[in-house]
Design a protein around this motif. Structure first.
Motif, short mmCIF file in Angstrom:
data_model
loop_
_atom_site.label_atom_id
_atom_site.label_comp_id
_atom_site.label_asym_id
_atom_site.label_seq_id
_atom_site.Cartn_x
_atom_site.Cartn_y
_atom_site.Cartn_z
N SER A 43 26.50 -36.91 34.14
CA SER A 43 26.86 -35.99 35.24
C SER A 43 28.17 -36.44 35.89
CB SER A 43 25.74 -35.96 36.27
OG SER A 43 26.12 -35.22 37.41
N GLY A 44 28.28 -37.74 36.16
CA GLY A 44 29.50 -38.28 36.78
C GLY A 44 30.71 -38.10 35.89
N ILE A 45 30.54 -38.33 34.58
CA ILE A 45 31.66 -38.18 33.64
C ILE A 45 32.13 -36.72 33.59
CG2 ILE A 45 32.33 -38.30 31.21
CD1 ILE A 45 30.48 -40.77 30.99
N ALA A 46 31.16 -35.79 33.47
CA ALA A 46 31.50 -34.37 33.40
C ALA A 46 32.24 -33.93 34.67
CB ALA A 46 30.23 -33.53 33.22
N GLY A 47 31.81 -34.47 35.80
CA GLY A 47 32.44 -34.09 37.07
C GLY A 47 33.79 -34.70 37.30
N VAL A 48 33.98 -35.95 36.89
CA VAL A 48 35.23 -36.64 37.20
C VAL A 48 36.38 -36.21 36.29
CG1 VAL A 48 35.07 -38.67 35.67
CG2 VAL A 48 36.09 -38.90 37.97
N LEU A 49 36.10 -35.65 35.11
CA LEU A 49 37.17 -35.29 34.17
C LEU A 49 38.22 -34.35 34.80
CD1 LEU A 49 35.27 -34.90 30.76
CD2 LEU A 49 37.03 -36.58 31.34
N PRO A 50 37.84 -33.16 35.32
CA PRO A 50 38.88 -32.28 35.89
C PRO A 50 39.54 -32.89 37.14
CG PRO A 50 36.68 -31.39 36.34
CD PRO A 50 36.50 -32.53 35.39
N ILE A 51 38.76 -33.67 37.91
CA ILE A 51 39.32 -34.28 39.12
C ILE A 51 40.36 -35.32 38.74
CG2 ILE A 51 38.77 -35.58 41.22
CD1 ILE A 51 35.90 -34.45 41.00
N ALA A 52 40.06 -36.13 37.72
CA ALA A 52 40.98 -37.17 37.28
C ALA A 52 42.27 -36.57 36.72
CB ALA A 52 40.31 -38.05 36.23
N ILE A 53 42.14 -35.47 36.00
CA ILE A 53 43.33 -34.82 35.43
C ILE A 53 44.24 -34.31 36.56
CG2 ILE A 53 44.11 -32.78 34.14
CD1 ILE A 53 41.68 -33.26 32.29
N GLN A 54 43.62 -33.68 37.57
CA GLN A 54 44.39 -33.19 38.71
C GLN A 54 45.05 -34.35 39.47
OE1 GLN A 54 41.62 -29.24 39.51
NE2 GLN A 54 41.46 -30.95 40.88
N ALA A 55 44.34 -35.48 39.56
CA ALA A 55 44.91 -36.67 40.21
C ALA A 55 46.11 -37.17 39.43
CB ALA A 55 43.84 -37.76 40.30
N PHE A 56 45.99 -37.22 38.08
CA PHE A 56 47.08 -37.68 37.22
C PHE A 56 48.30 -36.77 37.36
CE2 PHE A 56 49.18 -37.35 33.01
CZ PHE A 56 49.71 -38.63 32.95
N GLN A 57 48.07 -35.45 37.43
CA GLN A 57 49.18 -34.50 37.56
C GLN A 57 49.89 -34.64 38.90
OE1 GLN A 57 47.24 -30.73 36.80
NE2 GLN A 57 47.52 -30.88 34.59
N SER A 58 49.14 -34.92 39.95
CA SER A 58 49.77 -35.09 41.26
C SER A 58 50.57 -36.41 41.31
CB SER A 58 48.72 -35.06 42.38
OG SER A 58 47.88 -36.19 42.33
N LEU A 59 50.05 -37.45 40.66
CA LEU A 59 50.78 -38.73 40.64
C LEU A 59 52.07 -38.62 39.87
CD1 LEU A 59 47.83 -41.26 40.15
CD2 LEU A 59 49.28 -41.01 42.19
N LYS A 60 52.09 -37.72 38.86
CA LYS A 60 53.31 -37.53 38.07
C LYS A 60 54.45 -37.00 38.92
CE LYS A 60 52.21 -35.06 34.44
NZ LYS A 60 52.38 -34.42 33.10
N VAL A 61 54.10 -36.24 39.97
CA VAL A 61 55.13 -35.72 40.87
C VAL A 61 55.19 -36.53 42.17
CG1 VAL A 61 55.12 -33.39 39.94
CG2 VAL A 61 53.51 -33.97 41.74
N LYS A 62 54.64 -37.78 42.08
CA LYS A 62 54.70 -38.75 43.17
C LYS A 62 53.99 -38.28 44.44
CE LYS A 62 59.06 -40.63 41.43
NZ LYS A 62 60.48 -40.92 41.73
N ILE A 63 52.83 -37.63 44.26
CA ILE A 63 52.00 -37.22 45.39
C ILE A 63 50.63 -37.85 45.24
CG2 ILE A 63 50.83 -35.28 46.52
CD1 ILE A 63 53.18 -33.52 45.70
N VAL A 64 50.21 -38.58 46.27
CA VAL A 64 48.87 -39.18 46.26
C VAL A 64 47.93 -38.18 46.92
CG1 VAL A 64 47.48 -41.17 46.92
CG2 VAL A 64 49.93 -41.47 46.47
N SER A 65 47.30 -37.34 46.10
CA SER A 65 46.48 -36.24 46.62
C SER A 65 45.04 -36.69 46.89
CB SER A 65 46.47 -35.09 45.62
OG SER A 65 45.81 -35.51 44.43
N ILE A 66 44.26 -35.75 47.40
CA ILE A 66 42.84 -36.01 47.64
C ILE A 66 42.14 -36.32 46.31
CG2 ILE A 66 40.68 -34.99 48.49
CD1 ILE A 66 42.38 -33.23 50.30
N ASP A 67 42.59 -35.66 45.25
CA ASP A 67 41.98 -35.89 43.93
C ASP A 67 42.12 -37.36 43.53
OD1 ASP A 67 41.50 -32.95 42.91
OD2 ASP A 67 43.50 -32.98 43.80
#
Length: 618
Positions: A43-67
């Protein structure tokens, strides 16, 4: 892979929730916990996948988001083997996202309904003289179109033949129908409830009034207020600060789970969503009622107005002069004199002549002969064998007609009251003196009083008209100040002067000459029947030119501004409450914290939704 996972975010949320539910059922009813760890991990793995991807995308543009915070928190929960926390946090975060989207969609309904109301087809006259259905994109300026009962008016135009009753709610916000005759203006998106008419296209596509409404509202949604820009900037610093706090807590306490919980509780989700949703709801409500608020910056500026400046003609007045007062010679029959007057004026296109004709539409008319126009003076003519001289005082004097002392006194009094004068003599004897004046809008004094109750301290009139007329209107309406004989550049300079004195100035006008003032003021408000230039330059448009909408518009933006402040207080209050509870009590954990966070997001959205039901009381 990233696109695939994000595209199936909804399905992953369902899997995440289903496995979490399976773990709960297994713990209490099935095998007493044998499959619980595996279900929670998956359950945790299924849930964290989209959140982690969104976090990675925000870090690429130098934004530390909620994700980013949530992703670190979930990996931390896995590290300390708190699988239940990881599953609960991811499910609440994802479920909260979908609830936000579902609730936010309600705030956009009023705006979405506008685009759905846009006409798609039209009955266009072809070269053979027949009407055929064509896509709206094939309609051009000058085309002849047919509209039948129940049909939408496809473009802005003028009625050529026929008549009918048109529901103009999409343009004016008023549900009452308007009677359209030959020569009447009609607007795209309105509905012909009864009748049939042909019209000539004047403005099509994005140039139509309806097209501009959609364009302006869409632009308004995309704009950001100073409060929103502040929140964006705040989030850039706030999120790394929470991350740093979690690291410090972890280093001091040596408790990784506590540090992870700080990350979860510090999420500023409600703060980020609260202001945009309030703005969209306020703009949507305005659009539904014929009020275009061109952006959230406008809401912020207009809510703080303390000085409101008005143009005169077409703003405080209706912009349609009428006969205000008649002084007649007791020796001449007044009804016959007015019939003579209207008979001559009906043949002239001078504004004062048209004002006379419109004041007496049903008056009996006589044949007019030997008409002669005296440039800059008036008209001479023969009516029923009588010689008639009609015009200004100079023309009357030039023809040797003398006014009695009381008539001179009365004419000066009329002029001092702001009337334009017309003199008429029959057979060299003065018959009528008419005072023609633009009329104040109905209930304008009451509306101005409402603005004062809403915090507008100064009501100022700036006009190109003579100072006598301006002073009289100012006295009638209890205005703070009034300036006459002002050119467009003078008005703009005066507004700058008020701003330099620290006043927040709103200008209300409708003409091309008002454009500099509309652009200079903190907020420019255009009456919707005004010129295209004024409407484009302004920040707010009252679509049906209804002056009584002014106070409700101010009330709406003040409510929207207050709603934003309420949402900020709710969001910040929840974060402070959770963090203080974590540090000074032991009842809270990661799952409870995330639940409270998501609940606060729903609360601020529901609070903003109240603006959709805000009634624009008159």
């Amino acid at each position: 892979m990233q696109k695939y996972i994000l595209a199936h975010k909804k399905e992953l949320t369902i899997i995440n929730g289903s496995l979490l539910l399976l773990a709960l059922l297994d713990h209490f009813f099935l095998t007493q916990g044998k499959i619980v760890p595996f279900a929670l991990i998956l359950s945790g793995i299924a849930g964290v996948l989209p959140i982690a991807i969104q976090a990675f995308q925000s870090l690429k543009v130098k934004i530390v988001s909620i994700d980013v915070l949530v992703t670190i928190a979930v990996f931390g929960a896995f590290f300390v083997q708190s699988y239940e926390e990881a599953a609960v946090v991811t499910f609440l975060f994802l479920a909260g996202h979908f609830l936000e989207q579902a609730t936010l969609s309600k705030t956009r309904k009023a705006i979405k309904s506008l685009t759905e109301m846009a006409p798609e087809v039209s009955l266009k006259k072809n070269q053979a003289g027949q009407f055929e259905e064509v896509p709206i994109d094939e309609v051009h300026e000058g085309d002849i179109l047919l509209v039948k009962t129940g049909g939408k008016v496809p473009v802005d135009g003028k009625v050529l033949t026929g008549s009918g009753y048109v529901n103009e709610a999409s343009i004016t916000g008023e549900s009452k129908t308007a009677n359209k005759q030959i020569g009447s203006a009609v607007y795209a998106g309105t509905i012909l409830e009864n009748g049939t008419f042909q019209l000539q296209a004047k403005r099509v596509g994005e140039d139509s009034a309806f097209g501009k409404i959609i364009e302006l509202v869409e632009e308004a949604q995309d704009s950001k207020s100073s409060a929103e820009r502040f929140i964006d900037k705040f989030s850039k610093y706030y999120t790394p600060a929470v991350l740093l706090l979690a690291i410090i807590v972890g280093l001091i306490t040596k408790d990784i789970e506590l540090a992870v919980t700080v990350l979860v509780l510090g999420c500023p989700g409600a703060l980020v969503i609260g202001i945009p949703v309030s703005n969209v709801a306020g703009i949507g409500n305005g659009a539904k009622h014929g009020i275009l608020l061109k952006g959230s910056e406008t809401i912020q500026d207009f809510s703080k107005v303390d000085t409101m400046v008005f143009d005169k003609t077409g703003t405080l007045t209706v912009g349609a002069p009428r006969v205000n007062k008649v002084i007649s010679n007791p020796e001449i029959n007044e009804n016959k004199a007015i019939s003579t007057l209207v008979s001559i004026e009906a043949e002239s296109d001078h504004p004062l002549a048209q004002a006379v004709v419109k004041t007496y539409p049903d008056t009996l008319k006589y044949p007019v002969n030997q008409t002669q126009v005296i440039k800059g003076g008036g008209i001479t003519a023969t009516v029923k064998g009588n010689k008639v001289i009609l015009g200004n005082l100079q023309l009357i004097k030039t023809n040797g007609i003398k006014l009695r002392p009381e008539e001179m006194s009365q004419s000066k009094e009329l002029e001092a009251e702001g009337n334009s004068l017309i003199f008429m003599a029959i057979n060299n004897q003065l018959a009528l003196i008419l005072g023609i004046k633009d009329q104040l809008r109905p209930n304008v004094k009451t509306e101005l009083a409402s603005l004062k109750k809403l915090g507008v301290k100064n009501l100022v009139l700036l006009s190109g008209d003579n100072q006598g007329t301006v002073d009289q209107i100012a006295q009638q309406l209890s205005l703070t100040e009034a300036k006459g004989n002002m050119l467009p550049e003078d008005k703009a300079m005066y507004i700058k002067k008020l701003q330099e004195e620290g006043q927040n100035v709103t200008f209300v006008g409708d003409g091309v000459n008002d454009s500099p003032s509309l652009a200079t003021a903190n907020t420019g408000i255009a009456m919707g029947n005004g010129t295209d230039v004024a409407i484009e330059t302004s920040d707010i448009v009252l679509l049906n030119s209804d002056f009584s909408r002014l106070a409700p518009t101010l009330r709406l933006v003040k409510s929207t501004s207050h709603n934003m402040l309420q949402n900020i207080v709710i969001a910040v209050g929840v974060v402070l409450f959770l963090l203080s509870s974590l540090l000074f009590s032991n009842w809270i954990n990661m799952g409870i914290g995330m639940f409270v966070h998501e609940a606060s997001i729903i609360v601020v959205i529901l609070n903003a939704l109240r603006l959709l039901n805000h009634r624009l009381r008159r």
